[in-house]
Design a protein around this motif. Structure first.
Motif, short mmCIF file in Angstrom:
data_model
loop_
_atom_site.label_atom_id
_atom_site.label_comp_id
_atom_site.label_asym_id
_atom_site.label_seq_id
_atom_site.Cartn_x
_atom_site.Cartn_y
_atom_site.Cartn_z
N ARG A 23 1.29 -0.93 -0.23
CA ARG A 23 0.12 -0.49 -0.16
C ARG A 23 0.77 1.33 0.10
O ARG A 23 0.21 1.98 -1.04
CB ARG A 23 -1.32 0.14 1.27
N ASP A 49 -6.90 -0.61 -2.29
CA ASP A 49 -7.44 0.35 -2.28
C ASP A 49 -7.18 1.71 -2.63
O ASP A 49 -7.51 2.89 -2.87
CB ASP A 49 -8.04 0.62 -0.73
N ARG A 54 -6.42 -4.50 -9.63
CA ARG A 54 -6.81 -4.61 -8.91
C ARG A 54 -6.65 -6.68 -9.35
O ARG A 54 -8.04 -7.09 -10.43
CB ARG A 54 -7.44 -5.11 -7.67
N LEU A 352 -2.70 5.28 9.39
CA LEU A 352 -3.18 3.80 9.09
C LEU A 352 -2.87 2.93 7.83
O LEU A 352 -3.07 3.41 7.07
CB LEU A 352 -4.63 4.22 9.58
N ILE B 7 -16.95 9.90 12.18
CA ILE B 7 -15.83 9.15 11.05
C ILE B 7 -14.23 8.75 11.82
O ILE B 7 -13.87 9.28 12.35
CB ILE B 7 -16.07 10.00 10.30
N ARG B 8 -14.39 7.08 11.53
CA ARG B 8 -13.41 6.71 11.94
C ARG B 8 -12.75 6.19 10.41
O ARG B 8 -13.14 6.11 9.27
CB ARG B 8 -13.73 5.35 13.23
N PRO B 9 -11.78 5.50 11.18
CA PRO B 9 -10.34 5.33 10.01
C PRO B 9 -11.88 3.61 9.67
O PRO B 9 -11.59 3.25 10.87
CB PRO B 9 -9.45 5.08 10.94
N LEU B 27 -4.98 10.54 -1.18
CA LEU B 27 -3.70 10.31 -0.64
C LEU B 27 -3.64 10.29 0.61
O LEU B 27 -2.90 9.36 1.09
CB LEU B 27 -2.67 10.64 -1.36
N ALA B 30 -6.22 7.94 2.32
CA ALA B 30 -5.70 6.71 2.73
C ALA B 30 -4.51 6.55 3.23
O ALA B 30 -4.76 5.67 4.55
CB ALA B 30 -4.90 5.64 1.44
N ASN B 31 -3.55 7.09 3.91
CA ASN B 31 -2.33 7.56 4.94
C ASN B 31 -3.51 7.25 6.58
O ASN B 31 -2.41 6.80 7.54
CB ASN B 31 -2.15 8.74 5.43
N TYR B 32 -4.67 7.80 6.78
CA TYR B 32 -5.76 7.70 7.56
C TYR B 32 -6.44 6.01 7.91
O TYR B 32 -7.19 6.47 8.89
CB TYR B 32 -6.35 9.22 7.99
N GLY B 33 -6.45 5.61 6.92
CA GLY B 33 -6.56 4.16 6.92
C GLY B 33 -8.07 4.64 6.28
O GLY B 33 -8.94 3.58 7.11
N LEU B 34 -8.59 5.73 5.54
CA LEU B 34 -9.60 6.07 5.45
C LEU B 34 -10.24 5.03 4.04
O LEU B 34 -9.02 4.91 3.03
CB LEU B 34 -10.62 6.99 4.56
N ARG B 35 -11.55 4.89 3.39
CA ARG B 35 -11.07 4.25 1.86
C ARG B 35 -11.81 5.68 1.76
O ARG B 35 -12.17 6.95 2.33
CB ARG B 35 -12.20 3.33 2.11
N VAL B 50 -6.47 6.45 -7.42
CA VAL B 50 -5.77 5.57 -6.22
C VAL B 50 -7.38 4.98 -5.40
O VAL B 50 -6.99 6.00 -3.76
CB VAL B 50 -5.33 7.02 -5.82
N SER B 51 -8.64 5.68 -6.06
CA SER B 51 -9.19 5.24 -4.68
C SER B 51 -10.77 4.04 -5.01
O SER B 51 -10.02 3.62 -6.16
CB SER B 51 -10.38 6.37 -5.30
N ALA B 52 -10.52 3.57 -3.52
CA ALA B 52 -10.75 2.29 -3.99
C ALA B 52 -12.72 2.13 -4.15
O ALA B 52 -12.78 0.91 -5.01
CB ALA B 52 -11.80 1.52 -1.87
N ARG B 54 -15.32 3.94 -7.54
CA ARG B 54 -15.64 5.63 -8.14
C ARG B 54 -16.46 4.97 -8.95
O ARG B 54 -17.15 4.22 -9.45
CB ARG B 54 -14.15 4.42 -9.25
#
Lengths: 374, 374
Positions: A23, A49, A54, A352, B7-9, B27, B30-35, B50-52, B54
């Motif tokens: 990642r 993600d 993929r 995370l 709102i949580r990771p 980006l 994502a670094n904070y574990g969000l989708r 770079v998105s889960a 679309r």
């Protein structure tokens, strides 16, 4: 004027493995305008993600690996336990960096230690163990305490068993046949004890052109066999020891004709006269947890550096930003529940990994912080 | 102990718009574990890579917007030209940050300037222009040089026409009817000339709880109406002017009940006695090109800060890393062909946006570099 590299922004980087290392490689690749295609067996892989393409398939699905490699411009990987046949399937269709020989050498603890010793670099004493007789003889020769490990597929303390020194509690109960039975016939290696004062690692990169760039050696603190804290610069390390450690990483990278980022884990053994002796523990042919501090702490992160190397691009500057000292703390299992408090801590950089469930021992994220001028 | 944010990771952040700003927000998320789920009309949008999730649909496809918003935990956007009906459709299904009022206020130059003046903050002199008579009267009142602009949908100098001062070349040829015909009936605004010595911007964030954090004001150099270089700290700026500029950004954010990162572009007008006067040019209700230096240059990047704010998380530290001065250079059009040379330049941090084709005036990437201790 030299020719432009073959891999250009807009090209696709293939990454085998979909965990946090894949990642973070993907995030670094995106920052350079590359597309990313991740190959991983688990549909929930964190790296999916943040990747444009993929493939969900098993690591021994040679046809899927070949199709994947044929669809990308260069292939790399986030972990070393890729079967030899998989590596062959990949390398037949696309440039594979690091190369298959680096994988083969480092995924077997016995092969790896012989390779290191052949370079004139010290490791812990070791013996191959396949039978009860091997183990009895190895214990007699190497002494105790010692650690019996599977030759392959171990990580974070899995596939290991401590054998205590004589006189310690339970030491009398040690019976080679009983111990070996726990390993269910897996080929093993017995490693002797190294009386170290510190564990350090050198994270470094080698380019297609042979260029080499190391980060400052960092000190690693493990808990329950899992990396807990990395500190850079390594507290109290002598300049000669730093230079020796980096020199060892370089000789290993050159001997493997390595391209990409690697990590060499080392023990520092105190000497009565002079700086500590460097004993190599193991080689990770990939980006490494002890290099996560480089995201904020170095001009070029280990992930960006790896992307540069595998694409045939010039290596970036590996110096620490502003010469500042840095600490990285892993968030293991339930540690991640503190995420909101960490977000509120001045200067703390939270990362995370997008893993759904926090299980004991699972790496969920990490926190980096500048500590002071070194 | 305060309650954890809703709102949580692991939650999903919806981003409307798929360009480089959306990509860099993705980006950071994502670094904070969000989708991340990106909504954009163009299947080739850079942020998709770079998105889960679309969604490819038009910005006026209210049904698609509603489905998108219903599938995410919070919605934000990368650009201010979202139709009011689209904003309503989004806000009906998920928290929308920044809010619809911030969009409505800032996407019309006339509404925006009136809003700013109502706060007691100076702008360039302006008049609404819908007819030839309006334009003739506005020119008589405001004087020349002046700039005629469409009230909506302008960016990077598009939808603008300079009207020269009397006595300059071609000035005699100016005819209100001819000029207005170029705008094909679009509602316009005539803006008077501001005799500025520097253009600066304040990029800042406001949290759900009203917390406010500004980056140091930066100086911006434009070429052909497009941002070329950002320097921070702004060379030669007086401390009082910095404080005044940040205070203005804060009053604007509070008056809009703003949540997220915004940028306020300002002119500094030299005064005979005392520090420069601050005149607001425009407000961008989003992350901004003049904040790209924060990726390496600040403890918390503008993208990470925006994610924190829209998720209801505590704002991060906006201080410059190590107090160092930073320069950001945009790569416009063919500038990007130098990517390999930039990769080899010590200390240069290259960012490419994954856009396929480099066209004149198109923002393809940027380069950040620490320059010296300030």
């Amino acid at each position: 004027m030299t020719a432009l590299p073959d891999i250009r922004p807009g090209a696709t980087l293939g990454i085998v493995g979909g965990g946090q290392l894949g990642r973070m490689i993907a995030l670094a690749a995106a920052n350079y305008g590359l597309r990313v295609h991740v190959f991983a067996p688990d549909a929930d892989s964190p790296a999916f993600d943040v990747s444009a393409e993929r493939t969900v398939a098993a690591y021994d699905d040679v046809e899927a690996l070949a199709r994947f490699a044929a669809s990308v411009d260069v292939v790399t990987y986030e972990f070393e336990n890729i079967p030899a046949r998989a590596a062959e399937a990949l390398a037949a269709k696309a440039p594979l960096h690091p190369n298959a020989a680096a994988l083969a050498t480092t995924q077997d603890r016995l092969t790896e230690k012989r390779f290191i010793n052949d370079l004139g670099i010290e490791t812990a004493p070791f013996r191959a163990v396949d039978t009860t007789e091997d183990l009895a003889r190895a214990l007699a020769e190497i002494g105790r305490p010692a650690v019996l490990k599977t030759r392959r597929f171990g990580y974070d303390g899995k596939g290991q068993r401590m054998i205590r020194a004589e006189g310690e509690a339970d030491a009398a109960a040690i019976d080679p046949a009983t111990i070996l039975a726990e390993f269910e016939g897996a080929p093993c290696i017995l490693e002797g004890f190294v009386p170290f004062e510190a564990e350090v690692s050198v994270v470094a990169a080698r380019g297609v052109d042979g260029a080499f760039a190391a980060y400052d050696p960092c000190a690693n603190e493990h808990r329950n066999h899992i990396l807990a804290v990395t500190r850079v610069p390594a507290p109290g390390i002598a300049p000669q020891t730093e230079a020796a450690a980096i020199g060892i990483a370089r000789r290993i990278a050159e001997a493997l004709d390595y391209v990409g980022v690697l990590a060499v884990e080392m023990f520092l053994v105190p000497q009565a006269d002079g700086p500590a002796r460097v004993v190599v523990n193991e080689i990770a042919p990939r980006v490494h947890n002890s290099g996560h501090w480089t995201i904020e702490g170095a001009t070029t992160s280990q992930f960006a550096q790896h992307v540069r190397a595998v694409c045939g691009w010039p290596l970036g500057d590996s110096a620490r930003v502003g010469g500042m000292a840095v600490e990285m703390h892993n968030l293991i299992g339930g540690d991640v529940d503190d995420w909101a408090a960490i977000l509120g801590r001045p200067g703390a950089q939270l990362h995370l990994y997008g893993k759904g469930e926090s299980r004991p021992g699972r790496k969920m994220g990490h926190v980096t912080q500048f500590v002071q001028k070194s």
